[in-house]
Design a protein around this motif. Structure first.
Motif, PDB file in Angstrom:
ATOM      1  N   UNK B 153       0.901  -1.183   0.021  1.00 12.00           N
ATOM      2  CA  UNK B 153      -0.089  -0.197   0.180  1.00 12.00           C
ATOM      3  C   UNK B 153       0.940   1.154   0.082  1.00 12.00           C
ATOM      4  N   UNK B 154       1.907   1.191   0.685  1.00 13.54           N
ATOM      5  CA  UNK B 154       2.837   2.287   0.662  1.00 13.54           C
ATOM      6  C   UNK B 154       3.357   2.717  -0.569  1.00 13.54           C
ATOM      7  N   UNK B 155       3.635   1.758  -1.451  1.00 13.49           N
ATOM      8  CA  UNK B 155       4.086   1.906  -2.792  1.00 13.49           C
ATOM      9  C   UNK B 155       3.091   2.248  -3.849  1.00 13.49           C
ATOM     10  N   UNK B 156       2.099   1.619  -3.610  1.00 13.41           N
ATOM     11  CA  UNK B 156       0.897   2.164  -4.497  1.00 13.41           C
ATOM     12  C   UNK B 156       0.163   3.451  -4.256  1.00 13.41           C
ATOM     13  N   UNK B 157       0.614   4.018  -3.032  1.00 13.39           N
ATOM     14  CA  UNK B 157       0.153   5.182  -2.570  1.00 13.39           C
ATOM     15  C   UNK B 157      -1.550   5.457  -2.744  1.00 13.39           C
ATOM     16  N   UNK B 158      -2.021   4.373  -2.425  1.00 12.62           N
ATOM     17  CA  UNK B 158      -3.513   4.230  -2.639  1.00 12.62           C
ATOM     18  C   UNK B 158      -4.269   5.259  -1.982  1.00 12.62           C
ATOM     19  N   UNK B 159      -5.211   5.676  -2.587  1.00 13.76           N
ATOM     20  CA  UNK B 159      -5.886   6.728  -2.078  1.00 13.76           C
ATOM     21  C   UNK B 159      -6.926   6.147  -1.325  1.00 13.76           C
ATOM     22  N   UNK B 160      -7.163   4.864  -1.529  1.00 12.83           N
ATOM     23  CA  UNK B 160      -8.166   4.292  -0.661  1.00 12.83           C
ATOM     24  C   UNK B 160      -7.467   3.463   0.756  1.00 12.83           C
ATOM     25  N   UNK B 161      -7.172   4.235   1.663  1.00 14.76           N
ATOM     26  CA  UNK B 161      -6.396   3.647   2.870  1.00 14.76           C
ATOM     27  C   UNK B 161      -7.099   2.460   3.328  1.00 14.76           C
ATOM     28  N   UNK B 162      -8.250   2.381   3.287  1.00 20.39           N
ATOM     29  CA  UNK B 162      -8.987   1.297   4.003  1.00 20.39           C
ATOM     30  C   UNK B 162      -9.013   0.226   3.386  1.00 20.39           C
ATOM     31  N   UNK B 163      -8.569   0.008   2.034  1.00 20.49           N
ATOM     32  CA  UNK B 163      -8.532  -1.298   1.366  1.00 20.49           C
ATOM     33  C   UNK B 163      -7.456  -2.071   1.698  1.00 20.49           C
ATOM     34  N   UNK B 164      -8.086  -3.173   1.989  1.00 16.15           N
ATOM     35  CA  UNK B 164      -7.057  -4.335   2.526  1.00 16.15           C
ATOM     36  C   UNK B 164      -6.778  -5.424   1.257  1.00 16.15           C
ATOM     37  N   UNK B 165      -5.596  -5.625   1.116  1.00 15.12           N
ATOM     38  CA  UNK B 165      -5.282  -6.581  -0.174  1.00 15.12           C
ATOM     39  C   UNK B 165      -5.118  -8.129   0.530  1.00 15.12           C
ATOM     40  N   UNK B 166      -6.030  -8.922  -0.347  1.00 19.11           N
ATOM     41  CA  UNK B 166      -5.589 -10.410   0.252  1.00 19.11           C
ATOM     42  C   UNK B 166      -4.426 -10.836  -0.154  1.00 19.11           C
ATOM     43  N   UNK B 167      -3.824 -11.988   0.273  1.00 25.35           N
ATOM     44  CA  UNK B 167      -2.734 -13.092  -0.206  1.00 25.35           C
ATOM     45  C   UNK B 167      -2.783 -13.240  -1.606  1.00 25.35           C
ATOM     46  N   UNK B 168      -4.169 -13.581  -1.886  1.00 19.51           N
ATOM     47  CA  UNK B 168      -4.540 -13.852  -3.233  1.00 19.51           C
ATOM     48  C   UNK B 168      -4.319 -12.775  -4.141  1.00 19.51           C
ATOM     49  N   UNK B 169      -4.976 -11.593  -3.820  1.00 22.66           N
ATOM     50  CA  UNK B 169      -4.751 -10.317  -4.716  1.00 22.66           C
ATOM     51  C   UNK B 169      -3.211 -10.048  -4.715  1.00 22.66           C
TER      52      UNK B 169
END
Lengths: 638, 221
Positions: B153-169
């Motif tokens: 998330x730090x690298x994509x500097x996602x505007x959506x801080x709430x987004x949680x990425x699963x291991x599969x994603x």
């Protein structure tokens, strides 16, 4: 303990030769000790002539290209893909890698320790048969029809590599050069030179060399009317002559020419001028030799088609630095040569990247080197410090233009990283959106730094105000440069803040004139030559140059200009320039010896005379810091 | 008379673990840091009622996954949730050799040593292990830890801080093959591979130092 991961590694290995012939147990033992490596596209796994790793590799995912330099041309020898094995033979033969390996795409490798594998080779004849057969037939898998490449370089190829590895290769000189007697008229000599299409003639007496005349002598002494065309050659010849032995290496020949400031080297039977002339080395001979001379390296850079070739050239440049320093060639000259090479590599990396993107830059831009690269003081491979400025564009076009340059900069920094310039730990690189700006944005940025000189901004201005043009549009660079001086002129107190910052790093002598060394951590008892000795001199030169509006970045050049601008302080500036040269040489030799950036010097390992030499450099630091204090009223700043 | 203030008496193995982490000198040089990529399989997601079924781990050091430096144990169960058996495949009376919770923790701490924990959604795995430690009368883990979700998330500097990425994603995004998904060791290996790929990208824009990686947990800092 159950070991699911090793099981999976084993399942993979057993699909491919020679592991497919191994029984379960030794195979599982091998799998247990695997290391898994990841490489990005174009990252180098090992270089040709590197010392062998402790592991050989099998491609788990992706592809690896093997390449080899012969006669300075890069040949891709093979592409290995899933299940292919490479880098084994050098480990068995205990010799350096004959080929380089780089990731052809994103790649995961299994590294298999040679220690374990030696045991397997001895105990499983089927494995050793496979290996012997593949070494001998030059194919990856001799038991299939897939003879697609030459995995193992054969013996004649090894010899060839040795010969083309050229620092030590001797120069092919011109044998039996044209000679004449000392009483011959200049006109006659010129006629001979014209007929034979040569640019020099050696004057001999009883077959021993006593002098030489070159095109230059005829131009400067006859052409100008100083001597007459009917004078004898002895009137205008250079005498005595420097003579050398046969088998002079290219590096040596280059160095001798620089040392003696001569363009031609005369070879005699035993190297003295008391024996017969056997040959002459001219510019032409050196430039056509394959080797480590700057001109040749520049040509190689020009012809390079990828980052690997650039890395290869850069490695040669490092050897060149070493040879120069060992021969005590003046450091100022060395930095110039190496800077030229660094700049040429960067330019090439930019050109290659533009080509890769496939479309030309949308507007004019300029690639800037900052920090030590901008000052052209980088002798060793150090971090990248760069920035990019592009022409102002209308608001609606900005995002698209910026995206192009960010992509370009990312590609360039990736390539430079492959060449061996590490990514900047502080992210001062053009690929950072903060340092890839339009001309207008840069001006605002500079203005802000100068107007609000807080610690953090001072640090940035120190790095960025040493910016040097590398590639692109020169005007953009000049506009920015002029603007910096203009801002500073209108806000001289800024120089006071710069002085204050550098004075926080005082001259490195403690009580009883002891060295101040690092007190703790990894570098305990080491002297930080970069921050404690070089940086104060660099900083002072910058501040005085900004004060006088001197458009120079290089520290030595800055001090030389300052000597002209302030003749009353000539002595102090000159001592600073000399101290800087000595310190830079120290650092570079340290770096080469320890294969690092040379930042720290181990005081305990210095000879007495080196310590004294180092210490003698500290006095000028103290003096120049005192003048900064006075000149810019530092004590009045809070 | 000072016995009232005396530190709680912990067993030797716990004290050894604590002093190893506290005295570790390796954290300042990235190449020297031993990361332990770990994953736990559990009976469920409830910290209080669910239990750790197995722990799988593999070390990452100097940009390499060191297969020989691995850990894989299965724990005897009192709590059993037959719903999650479908996911992790560990049955109450399966064939794996099982250890008591205490023995598993002793072995795990010895393996963990002064390493930095690396996991995907680290707080879950560390939380489950901490609950087990608490049941054995021990303190919480003091190891430093990093999380692949946050590094990404730090690298994509996602505007959506709430987004949680699963291991599969993340495996999909970074092109990591997913074998043995939902075994502790399999997931640990996937996490380790993800970490190597993330670092490859990360070091282009940031200096590699541990504190920044740890701080990637706090996107606003």
């Amino acid at each position: 303990m159950k070991n699911t991961i090793a099981e999976r590694v084993k399942d993979f290995l057993k699909k491919y030769p020679p592991f497919n012939v191994l029984p379960r147990e030794p195979l599982f033992d091998t799998a247990k000790n695997v290391e898994i490596h990841y490489f990005e596209k174009d990252q180098i796994i090992f270089d040709q002539n590197d010392e062998p790793h402790k592991h050989f590799y099998i491609v788990y995912e992706g592809a690896v290209r093997l390449y080899r330099f012969g006669e300075d041309v890069k040949h891709t020898v093979d592409i290995c893909d899933e299940g292919d094995l490479f880098g084994l033979r050098p480990l068995i033969m205990k010799e350096n890698y004959l080929m380089g390996a780089a990731a052809n795409e994103e790649t995961i490798l299994y590294g298999i320790p040679i220690e374990d594998f030696n045991h397997i080779i001895l105990n499983y004849p089927k494995v050793s048969q496979f290996l012997i057969a593949s070494f001998a037939t030059n194919t990856r898998d001799p038991f299939t029809d897939k003879h697609k490449g030459k995995l193992f370089a054969n013996i004649s190829a090894i010899k060839k590599v040795e010969n083309t590895f050229s620092e030590t290769q001797s120069v092919k000189y011109t044998k039996n050069p044209v000679t004449c007697n000392s009483d011959l008229q200049v006109k006659e000599a010129a006629i001979i030179m014209t007929e034979k299409v040569i640019d020099s003639i050696i004057i001999t007496e009883n077959n021993l060399p006593i002098g030489i005349i070159t095109d230059k002598d005829i131009r400067t002494k006859i052409g100008t009317g100083v001597n007459k065309i009917t004078d004898s050659v002895s009137e205008i010849m250079s005498t005595p002559v420097e003579t050398f032995k046969e088998n002079l290496s290219i590096a040596e020949a280059q160095i001798e020419r620089l040392k003696h400031k001569v363009s031609h080297l005369i070879i005699t039977e035993d190297g003295t001028n008391k024996t017969k002339v056997v040959g002459i080395i001219t510019d032409h001979d050196l430039n056509t030799s394959h080797g480590n001379n700057p001109m040749f390296l520049m040509k190689e850079i020009k012809n390079a088609k990828d980052a690997e070739t650039l890395k290869y050239v850069r490695t040669k440049a490092t050897n060149l630095t070493k040879a120069y320093l060992e021969q005590e060639i003046p450091i100022y000259f060395v930095t110039k040569v190496i800077t030229e090479i660094n700049n040429a590599i960067t330019k090439k990396a930019i050109r290659l990247s533009i080509k890769e993107i496939g479309s030309k830059p949308p507007v004019k831009f300029s690639w800037l080197a900052v920090g030590s690269q901008g000052r052209q003081e980088q002798l060793l491979k150090t971090d990248q410090d760069n920035a990019l400025v592009f022409d102002n564009v209308p608001k609606e076009k900005y995002p698209e233009v910026k995206a192009y340059f960010l992509e370009l900069a990312t590609k360039v920094t990736e390539k430079l990283n492959i060449v061996g310039y590490e990514y900047c730990p502080a992210n001062i690189m053009a690929s950072n959106t903060k340092w890839c700006l339009s001309c207008k944005e840069w001006k605002e940025q500079f203005k802000d730094w100068i107007k609000n000189p807080i610690a953090e901004k001072i640090l940035l201005s120190i790095i960025f105000f040493d910016f040097e043009f590398i590639y692109g549009d020169k005007e953009l660079h000049e506009t920015l440069s002029k603007r910096v001086f203009k801002y500073i002129e209108s806000k001289q107190i800024f120089l006071g803040f710069l002085s204050k910052a550098t004075l926080e790093n005082p001259a490195p002598l403690g009580f009883f004139k002891q060295f101040l060394v690092e007190e703790d951590g990894e570098n305990k008892d080491h002297f930080d030559i970069k921050s404690r000795a070089l940086r104060p001199l660099v900083d002072a030169a910058r501040i005085f140059s900004l004060y006088h509006g001197i458009h120079e970045n290089n520290t030595i050049a800055r001090y030389e200009r300052l000597m002209e601008v302030e003749p009353q302080n000539k002595e102090i500036f000159e001592s600073c320039a000399n101290a800087f040269k000595i310190l830079l040489q120290f650092r570079t030799l340290q770096g080469i010896a320890n294969n690092d950036s040379g930042k720290y010097v181990d005081i305990n390992n210095l000879s007495k005379s080196d310590r004294l030499k180092l210490k003698s450099c500290f006095k000028p630091i103290k003096n120049i810091q005192d003048s900064l204090k006075l000149r810019f009223n530092v004590s009045k700043l809070t | 008379m000072f016995s009232f203030f005396k530190k709680k008496k912990y067993p030797e193995f716990w004290n050894t673990y604590v002093s190893k982490v506290e005295n570790c000198q390796k954290y300042s040089t990235f190449e020297n840091i031993r990361f332990v990529a770990l994953d736990t399989e559990t009976t469920g997601f409830d910290f209080n009622n669910d239990r750790v079924l197995s722990i799988g781990a593999v070390a990452v050091q100097a940009n390499k996954i060191i297969v020989s430096d691995y850990f894989e144990i299965y724990i005897e169960q009192e709590v059993f949730n037959k719903e999650t058996v479908k996911i992790h495949g560990i049955r109450r009376n399966g064939t794996e050799t099982k250890l008591s919770e205490k023995e598993a923790l002793i072995q795990f701490l010895e393996y963990l040593d002064d390493a930095v924990i690396l996991a995907h959604h680290t707080s879950f795995d560390v939380g489950m292990i901490n609950m087990a430690l608490e049941r054995q009368g021990l303190g919480s883990l003091i190891s430093k830890s990093v999380d692949t979700n946050y590094i990404h998330k730090k690298m994509v500097s996602d505007s959506n801080f709430g987004k949680i990425y699963s291991l599969d994603e993340l495996s999909e995004i970074y092109n990591v093959k997913t074998h043995d998904r939902h075994t502790a060791s399999g997931d640990a290996l996937i996490t380790a591979q993800l970490f190597l790929k993330l670092l490859g990208k990360y070091r282009k824009n940031y200096a590699l130092n541990l504190n920044d990686l740890i701080n990637s947990h706090y996107p606003f800092s």
